[in-house]
Motif scaffolding. Sequence first.
Motif, PDB file in Angstrom:
ATOM      1  N   UNK A  18       1.144  -1.143   0.110  1.00  0.00           N
ATOM      2  CA  UNK A  18       0.273  -0.041  -0.217  1.00  0.00           C
ATOM      3  C   UNK A  18       0.825   1.352  -0.255  1.00  0.00           C
ATOM      4  N   UNK A  19       2.082   1.813   0.822  1.00  0.00           N
ATOM      5  CA  UNK A  19       3.280   1.989   0.640  1.00  0.00           C
ATOM      6  C   UNK A  19       3.446   2.493  -0.724  1.00  0.00           C
ATOM      7  N   UNK A  20       4.134   1.783  -1.104  1.00  0.00           N
ATOM      8  CA  UNK A  20       4.338   1.739  -2.176  1.00  0.00           C
ATOM      9  C   UNK A  20       3.502   2.350  -3.552  1.00  0.00           C
ATOM     10  N   UNK A  21       2.541   1.630  -3.248  1.00  0.00           N
ATOM     11  CA  UNK A  21       1.078   2.739  -4.375  1.00  0.00           C
ATOM     12  C   UNK A  21       1.267   4.169  -3.995  1.00  0.00           C
ATOM     13  N   UNK A  22       1.327   5.126  -2.898  1.00  0.00           N
ATOM     14  CA  UNK A  22       1.301   5.686  -2.320  1.00  0.00           C
ATOM     15  C   UNK A  22       0.427   6.142  -1.624  1.00  0.00           C
ATOM     16  N   UNK A  23      -0.360   4.819  -0.788  1.00  0.00           N
ATOM     17  CA  UNK A  23      -1.287   5.144   0.055  1.00  0.00           C
ATOM     18  C   UNK A  23      -0.495   5.019   1.597  1.00  0.00           C
ATOM     19  N   UNK A  24      -1.020   5.741   3.107  1.00  0.00           N
ATOM     20  CA  UNK A  24      -0.672   6.020   4.094  1.00  0.00           C
ATOM     21  C   UNK A  24      -1.138   5.486   4.932  1.00  0.00           C
ATOM     22  N   UNK A  25      -1.303   3.761   5.251  1.00  0.00           N
ATOM     23  CA  UNK A  25      -1.832   3.494   6.137  1.00  0.00           C
ATOM     24  C   UNK A  25      -1.543   3.124   7.479  1.00  0.00           C
ATOM     25  N   UNK A  42      -2.108   1.942  11.867  1.00  0.00           N
ATOM     26  CA  UNK A  42      -1.709   0.580  12.800  1.00  0.00           C
ATOM     27  C   UNK A  42      -3.040   0.030  12.502  1.00  0.00           C
ATOM     28  N   UNK A  43      -4.338   1.166  12.764  1.00  0.00           N
ATOM     29  CA  UNK A  43      -5.637   0.299  12.636  1.00  0.00           C
ATOM     30  C   UNK A  43      -5.989   0.403  11.056  1.00  0.00           C
ATOM     31  N   UNK A  44      -5.589  -0.050  10.108  1.00  0.00           N
ATOM     32  CA  UNK A  44      -5.554  -0.400   8.969  1.00  0.00           C
ATOM     33  C   UNK A  44      -4.737  -2.421   8.845  1.00  0.00           C
ATOM     34  N   UNK A  45      -3.725  -2.090   9.305  1.00  0.00           N
ATOM     35  CA  UNK A  45      -3.156  -3.494   9.960  1.00  0.00           C
ATOM     36  C   UNK A  45      -3.869  -4.214  10.124  1.00  0.00           C
ATOM     37  N   UNK A  46      -4.305  -3.673  11.504  1.00  0.00           N
ATOM     38  CA  UNK A  46      -5.417  -4.940  12.125  1.00  0.00           C
ATOM     39  C   UNK A  46      -6.826  -5.307  11.117  1.00  0.00           C
ATOM     40  N   UNK A  47      -6.941  -4.380  10.897  1.00  0.00           N
ATOM     41  CA  UNK A  47      -7.880  -4.837   9.312  1.00  0.00           C
ATOM     42  C   UNK A  47      -8.146  -6.190   9.127  1.00  0.00           C
ATOM     43  N   UNK A  48      -6.645  -5.318   7.785  1.00  0.00           N
ATOM     44  CA  UNK A  48      -6.416  -6.536   7.020  1.00  0.00           C
ATOM     45  C   UNK A  48      -5.732  -7.904   8.191  1.00  0.00           C
ATOM     46  N   UNK A  49      -5.269  -7.832   9.149  1.00  0.00           N
ATOM     47  CA  UNK A  49      -5.153  -8.521   9.721  1.00  0.00           C
ATOM     48  C   UNK A  49      -6.267  -9.285  10.003  1.00  0.00           C
ATOM     49  N   UNK A  50      -7.496  -9.464  10.005  1.00  0.00           N
ATOM     50  CA  UNK A  50      -8.601  -9.763  10.657  1.00  0.00           C
ATOM     51  C   UNK A  50      -9.309 -10.182   9.345  1.00  0.00           C
ATOM     52  N   UNK A  51      -9.401  -9.923   7.774  1.00  0.00           N
ATOM     53  CA  UNK A  51      -9.246 -10.057   6.601  1.00  0.00           C
ATOM     54  C   UNK A  51     -10.186 -11.342   6.473  1.00  0.00           C
ATOM     55  N   UNK A  52     -10.806 -11.625   5.740  1.00  0.00           N
ATOM     56  CA  UNK A  52     -11.445 -13.407   5.868  1.00  0.00           C
ATOM     57  C   UNK A  52     -10.349 -14.211   4.726  1.00  0.00           C
ATOM     58  N   UNK A  53      -9.223 -13.233   4.174  1.00  0.00           N
ATOM     59  CA  UNK A  53      -8.319 -14.069   3.267  1.00  0.00           C
ATOM     60  C   UNK A  53      -7.153 -14.447   3.709  1.00  0.00           C
ATOM     61  N   UNK A  54      -7.140 -14.064   5.291  1.00  0.00           N
ATOM     62  CA  UNK A  54      -6.121 -13.634   5.902  1.00  0.00           C
ATOM     63  C   UNK A  54      -6.347 -14.934   7.058  1.00  0.00           C
ATOM     64  N   UNK A  55      -7.237 -14.992   7.222  1.00  0.00           N
ATOM     65  CA  UNK A  55      -7.639 -16.034   8.405  1.00  0.00           C
ATOM     66  C   UNK A  55      -7.635 -17.599   7.426  1.00  0.00           C
ATOM     67  N   UNK A  56      -8.176 -17.298   6.558  1.00  0.00           N
ATOM     68  CA  UNK A  56      -8.129 -18.660   5.726  1.00  0.00           C
ATOM     69  C   UNK A  56      -6.719 -18.975   5.775  1.00  0.00           C
TER      70      UNK A  56
END
Length: 702
Positions: free
Chosen positions: A370-377, A379-393
Motif C-alpha cells: 500500500x505504501x509503495x502505491x502511495x497510500x498512507x495506512x 496501525x488500524x489498517x494493519x489490524x483490519x487487514x489481519x482480520x480479513x477473511x482471506x488472511x484468516x483462511x
Amino acid sequence: MPTHVPDQPVRRPVHDSPDPLESDPLESDPLERERAHLAASRTALRAMRQDVESLDIRDVTANWVNAEVLQHQIEARIEALADLADTPLFFGRLDRTEGARYYIGRRHVHDADGDPMVIDWRAPVSQPFYRASKRDPQGVELRRRFGYTGGELTAYEDERLTDPEEAERVSELLRREIERPRVGPMRDIVATIQPEQDEIVRAGIDGTVCVQGAPGTGKTAVGLHRVAYLLYAHRERLARTGTLVIGPNRSFLRYIEQVLPALGELAVEQTTVEDLVTDATGVTVRGTDDPEAARIKGDARMAEVLRRAVRSGVTMPTEPCVVVRGSRRWRIPAYELEEIVRELLDRGIRYGAAREALPQRIAHAVLVRMEQAGEAPDDRVQDAVARNAAVKAQVKAVWPDVDPAKLVLRLLSDADFLAECSEGVLTDEERKAILWTKPPRGVRSAKWSAADAVLIDEAADLVRRTPSLGHVVLDEAQDLSPMQYRAVGRRCTTGSATVLGDLAQGTTPWATASWAEALTHLGKPDATVEELTRGFRVPREIISYASRLLPHIAPGLSEATSIREAAGSLRVREVAADGLDGAVVDACRAALEREGSVGLIAADARVPVLAGALEDAGLPHTVPGPGGEETPGVRLTLVPATLVKGLEYDHVVLDEPAAVVDGEPDERTGLRRLYVALTRAVSGLTVVHAAPLPRALADPGR
C-alpha cells in the motif's frame, strides 16, 4: 550451660517463696520473670488482633471491589495473629554484649508503644540465635532456650557464648524438642534449626538451591521454613508472583500442611506433580502405565517428539493470499508467504504466539505494498487487514490451531504419526511400548496415565507459555522423571526453586541419577547443591543399620551421622513363618505402650493381611492413601511401603524386609524402598521377619 528442666511445671517450695512484703518474686525467680513476659506478650498479641478487628473500612475504599480485597487482607491478617494456646509464642532469648535483649518467636509482637516484645525468627536480628557459637559469638553474650509443656513455659537453659570456662555441648532442651512425641501432622522446627540448615533457609531468592539430604537431616522442614523466610523477606514480590510447594503424594501433603500456617503463612498452595498437571490440562488420570512405558514417556527425548508433533501441522503455502480492500486487490505471492512462515519457525517461538503473529506479518506485507502505491495506512489498517477473511483462511490452512490433548491422543494412537515425529529419537521397540493397543474414541474416553498428563502439559506449553511463579519448593525430587522436572521447571522459569531430595531414596524406574542432570531438566543448571549429612531425627543406631544398604543403592553418597544416641532403639526379631502376623501385632501393641505415634510399615501386598490381623487383635489403626480413612486420636498407622516416603513416626514396626524388596521390579529399587522404610523412626525401630534378611542388610561388615 545451666539447664533448668523440671519434669513438671516448676513449683517453688513454700519455704523458698520470697516474702511478698519484702521483695518482688519476679526479681528472684528467672522462670517467673519469663512467664510474666510470656503473659504480657500474649496480651500484646491479643491487642494487635483487636486493633485489626476494629478497623472500619466503609469509607476508605473507592468501590466495592477494593473493599472486598481490603476485607480479605484484613481477615487474613486477623487469622495470622491468632494466639495458638499449644504453640509457644517465643522459644528463645538473645542477650547481646551491648546490653540489648531480644525474645525470638514465630511472629513479631509489639506493645502499645510499638516496641518489640517478640522478634520474628526470620528477622536479621534473630539470625545469631541459630548461628552464634563460642567460636563466633556474633555479639551474643547469652543464648537462652525455653521449654514448654502443653503451652506452659516450664524450663529454660542458658548458654554463655562469651564464657571461656563453659564447655560447648548439645542442648538438652534441643534434644528434648527433637525427641518430643510426634502425634498428628508434621510440626515446624523453628526452635531447633541448626546453623547448616539456617544457611539454606536464608539463602537469597534469586538463586535456586538443591538440598541433598540424608534421612533425618530435616530437608523437608528446611524447605518449608525457607518458604516462610522468603515470604517474610520478599513479601511484596512473592505476593505478585506466588509460591508453591510440591510434594510426592497427598498423604505427604496432609502430613506437612500445618507447618506453614503455624509460622503465620496461610496462602501458600501445596500440591503434587500429578495434580499440578491435571489441573492445568483438565484431563483425568484413570489409567496406569507399565514401568517401561512410564520410563519412556518420562524420558527427556519426548520433549523433542512433542515439539515435532506440535509443528507437524504447519504447511508451506502453495497459493497466494489476495486481500480485497475497497476497489483495490493486494496480492502476496506464495513464495513470500513461505518466507514469513519459515522465519517464524526458525525463531523457535511458541506455536500459539507464532500463529498469532502470522496474520500480522501477512498484513504488514500488504501495508508495504500500500505504501509503495502511495497510500498512507496506519496501525488500524494493519489490524483490519489481519482480520480479513482471506488472511484468516490462509492462517488456518498454513498454521492450524493445536489442541494439546488431541495431539497427544493422536501421537499415542497413530503408529505412523508417532514414527514420523520420533524418527531418530525413539527406537521401534520404544514406540511399540508407548503405543496404545486399543486407541480410545476421543479425549474424554481416553484412560490417561499420570505420564500422559505430563506429555499434554508439555504440549500445552509448546503452544502457550505456562505462567511462572516466584518460588517453587519441590520435595522428594529424586523420584521425578525428566519430563516431570520440565513440568515443574515451567512453573518457575522467571523465579527460583528449592529442590529437596535424597538420591539414595529414589524408588521409581526413572529415579534421578545425579542432581546435575535433574537440575538441567528443571532448567536450573547453575543451582547450588548443598548436602546435609548430620541427622537429628533418626537415632544413630538406626541410621547406622540402614546405612548398610548405601554401598548397594548410592555408593557415591556420604553416610549420614546423627547427634542422637538411643540405646535399645533398634530391635531385629526373627520369627517362624506361621507366627509372623502375630509377632507383628505384638510388636505394635508393645510400641503403643510407649508415648507417641506408631507406624507399621509393610510391603503393599501385605497391607490387607496385616489390616485383618490388627482388627482381629482389636488394635484401631488408620491407612493413608485414597483407600484409607484418617481417624483422629488413633496413634497406629498401617503404611504401605510405597507411601511412607517423607513421613515419620516415633516408633516403627517394619514387617518382613524381604517382602518390601521383592515388591519392586528390581533389587536395587527394592533396597532403596527398604532404606526409606528403615529410616522413618524417631525413637525406636522393630524389624520383624520370617524370611532371611536381604544380604545387603544382614551383612554388618558391609
